[in-house]
Design a protein around this motif. Structure first.
Motif, short mmCIF file in Angstrom:
data_model
loop_
_atom_site.label_atom_id
_atom_site.label_comp_id
_atom_site.label_asym_id
_atom_site.label_seq_id
_atom_site.Cartn_x
_atom_site.Cartn_y
_atom_site.Cartn_z
N GLY A 1 -3.81 5.95 -3.82
CA GLY A 1 -4.45 7.06 -4.49
C GLY A 1 -5.42 6.68 -5.57
N GLY A 2 -5.97 5.47 -5.50
CA GLY A 2 -6.91 4.99 -6.52
C GLY A 2 -6.25 4.28 -7.69
N ARG A 3 -4.93 4.12 -7.65
CA ARG A 3 -4.23 3.37 -8.70
C ARG A 3 -3.89 1.99 -8.18
NH1 ARG A 3 1.78 3.70 -10.55
NH2 ARG A 3 1.75 2.62 -12.53
N PHE A 4 -4.14 0.96 -8.99
CA PHE A 4 -3.89 -0.42 -8.62
C PHE A 4 -3.01 -1.06 -9.70
CE2 PHE A 4 -7.80 0.99 -6.76
CZ PHE A 4 -7.75 0.50 -5.47
N PHE A 5 -1.88 -1.62 -9.29
CA PHE A 5 -0.94 -2.17 -10.26
C PHE A 5 -0.15 -3.30 -9.64
CE2 PHE A 5 0.58 1.49 -8.03
CZ PHE A 5 1.95 1.40 -7.88
N PRO B 1 0.81 -1.22 0.00
CA PRO B 1 0.00 0.00 0.00
C PRO B 1 0.84 1.27 0.00
CG PRO B 1 0.13 -0.88 2.22
CD PRO B 1 0.93 -1.81 1.34
N ILE B 2 0.28 2.30 -0.60
CA ILE B 2 0.83 3.65 -0.50
C ILE B 2 -0.30 4.49 0.08
CG2 ILE B 2 1.91 5.56 -1.73
CD1 ILE B 2 2.37 3.50 -4.06
N LEU C 1 -8.64 4.45 -0.20
CA LEU C 1 -8.37 4.25 -1.62
C LEU C 1 -7.56 2.99 -1.89
CD1 LEU C 1 -7.61 7.96 -2.63
CD2 LEU C 1 -9.76 6.71 -2.87
N VAL C 2 -7.04 2.38 -0.83
CA VAL C 2 -6.31 1.11 -0.94
C VAL C 2 -7.24 -0.07 -0.66
CG1 VAL C 2 -4.47 -0.30 0.10
CG2 VAL C 2 -4.08 2.14 -0.33
N THR C 3 -8.14 0.12 0.28
CA THR C 3 -8.98 -0.96 0.81
C THR C 3 -9.75 -1.75 -0.26
OG1 THR C 3 -9.15 -0.02 3.02
CG2 THR C 3 -10.98 -1.43 2.30
N PRO C 4 -10.31 -1.13 -1.31
CA PRO C 4 -11.04 -1.94 -2.29
C PRO C 4 -10.20 -3.07 -2.90
CG PRO C 4 -11.59 0.36 -2.59
CD PRO C 4 -10.48 0.32 -1.59
N GLY C 5 -8.92 -2.79 -3.15
CA GLY C 5 -8.05 -3.83 -3.68
C GLY C 5 -7.80 -4.93 -2.66
N VAL C 6 -7.62 -4.55 -1.40
CA VAL C 6 -7.39 -5.53 -0.34
C VAL C 6 -8.62 -6.42 -0.18
CG1 VAL C 6 -6.97 -5.83 2.13
CG2 VAL C 6 -5.74 -4.05 0.86
N VAL C 7 -9.79 -5.81 -0.14
CA VAL C 7 -11.01 -6.59 0.05
C VAL C 7 -11.25 -7.51 -1.16
CG1 VAL C 7 -13.52 -6.45 0.32
CG2 VAL C 7 -12.03 -4.96 1.66
N TYR C 8 -10.91 -7.07 -2.36
CA TYR C 8 -11.03 -7.97 -3.52
C TYR C 8 -10.15 -9.21 -3.32
CZ TYR C 8 -10.88 -10.04 -8.09
OH TYR C 8 -10.95 -10.96 -9.12
N LEU C 9 -8.98 -9.05 -2.73
CA LEU C 9 -8.09 -10.19 -2.48
C LEU C 9 -8.66 -11.15 -1.44
CD1 LEU C 9 -4.58 -8.45 -2.45
CD2 LEU C 9 -5.68 -9.65 -4.36
N CYS C 10 -9.73 -10.74 -0.77
CA CYS C 10 -10.40 -11.58 0.23
C CYS C 10 -11.64 -12.27 -0.30
CB CYS C 10 -10.79 -10.73 1.45
SG CYS C 10 -9.42 -9.92 2.28
N THR C 11 -11.99 -12.03 -1.55
CA THR C 11 -13.21 -12.60 -2.12
C THR C 11 -12.99 -14.01 -2.64
OG1 THR C 11 -12.78 -11.78 -4.36
CG2 THR C 11 -13.93 -10.28 -2.85
N ASP C 12 -14.10 -14.67 -2.99
CA ASP C 12 -14.00 -16.00 -3.60
C ASP C 12 -13.23 -15.96 -4.90
OD1 ASP C 12 -15.52 -16.92 -1.50
OD2 ASP C 12 -17.38 -17.14 -2.66
N ASP C 13 -13.27 -14.82 -5.60
CA ASP C 13 -12.61 -14.67 -6.90
C ASP C 13 -11.14 -14.26 -6.81
OD1 ASP C 13 -15.03 -15.27 -8.00
OD2 ASP C 13 -15.46 -13.28 -8.77
N LYS D 1 -5.47 8.51 0.81
CA LYS D 1 -6.28 8.03 1.92
C LYS D 1 -6.29 6.50 1.97
CE LYS D 1 -9.37 12.04 1.77
NZ LYS D 1 -10.75 12.51 1.51
N PRO D 2 -6.29 5.92 3.17
CA PRO D 2 -6.36 4.46 3.27
C PRO D 2 -7.55 3.86 2.54
CG PRO D 2 -5.81 5.43 5.39
CD PRO D 2 -6.14 6.57 4.48
#
Length: 281
Positions: free
Chosen positions: A241-245, A195-196, A218-230, A215-216
């Motif tokens: 900052g809303g960038r995911f890479f 995270p940044i 802006l990171v959380t959606p990516g983290v929560v996706y890593l917790c999904t069934d998918d 803001k934290p």
């Protein structure tokens, strides 16, 4: 497409502030029951209080969610086990583990003490290992688990004054790489977030205008996706900052030298170093 966590139980370490708090709140909004762990110490790991974890639990309850506070230290085997015991006693399963807790003891390598070096390794690396080790048998028996470990750009690329933190954070990547392989047959997927974000740990490292854009939440959606069934498995996700890479370990074609000598390696060095046809694992 939407992702819910109804009926699932999550543990988030270091969830009293910043990134961990943001992760815990979002999981709760989506229906997860959450163990909010936080030792309640300062950024350097000193002190301790249950107030931070309790405050997040109250936020979750106020939105109609279910949560309990845990004040165990991730670096202590009994503290790590207490999180798992609390989850199992309350809800009987563990579906998600987010290893987020950490401290800083930044100094150049010339000036860092071995005490500070070891302490950062104990909290970041061994803290991640201890909590994951305690949750692992349960996830194996369930044949389901989603684990997120927290690495850092400092671990991936290095950063002045953070030899202890960088060593711990890259160690976590190695740990994740092997867990992803060992857990795959039991539907346990392990991934890393780098995270940044503007948090207590970074407020002295970045100017305020930059912190405000990182803001934290802006990171959380990516983290929560890593917790999904998918979720993927063995993925290093960078986010800020809303960038995911993605970050990835790479290797190139290299050079084959029949009878290697220092001189022949030097002669082939351009080919040894050429990353134009590199591939990842």
């Amino acid at each position: 497409m939407s992702f819910g966590f109804e009926g699932k139980v999550a543990i988030v370490t270091g969830a009293g502030h910043g990134l961990g708090r943001s992760h815990a709140l979002e999981l709760a909004r989506r229906g997860a029951k959450v163990v909010v762990n936080d030792l309640g110490g300062s950024v350097d790991g000193t002190g301790g209080s249950s107030e931070a974890a309790t405050a997040v639990v109250e936020e979750i309850k106020a939105m109609g969610g279910a949560a309990i506070a845990n004040g165990g230290s991730v670096a202590d085997p009994q503290g790590a086990q207490s999180m798992i015991d609390d989850a199992m006693n309350a809800w009987g399963r563990i579906d998600v583990l987010i290893n987020n807790a950490g401290i800083l003891r930044d100094k150049s390598f010339k000036n860092v003490t071995m005490e500070d070096f070891r302490l950062v390794l104990e909290v970041h690396l061994m803290g991640t290992v201890l909590v994951t080790k305690a949750a692992w048998p349960i996830m194996n028996e369930q044949e389901y688990g989603r684990i997120v470990v927290t690495t850092s750009a400092s671990g991936l690329w290095g950063n002045f004054g953070q030899t202890n933190y960088s060593a711990a954070k890259l160690g976590i990547v190695g740990f994740m790489n092997t867990l992803a392989k060992e857990g795959a047959k039991k539907n346990i997927r392990t991934n890393a977030i780098a995270p940044i974000a503007g948090t207590r740990m970074t407020e002295g490292l970045m100017p305020k205008p930059m912190l405000d854009q990182l803001k934290p939440e802006l990171v959380t959606p990516g983290v929560v996706y890593l917790c999904t069934d998918d979720a993927p498995n063995g993925f290093i996700l960078q986010a800020g900052g809303g960038r995911f890479f993605r970050a990835q370990m790479m290797e190139n074609q290299g050079a084959s030298i029949k009878e290697p000598t220092v001189e022949s390696v030097a002669e082939q060095w351009e080919k040894v170093a050429d990353m134009s046809k590199a591939r990842g694992h």
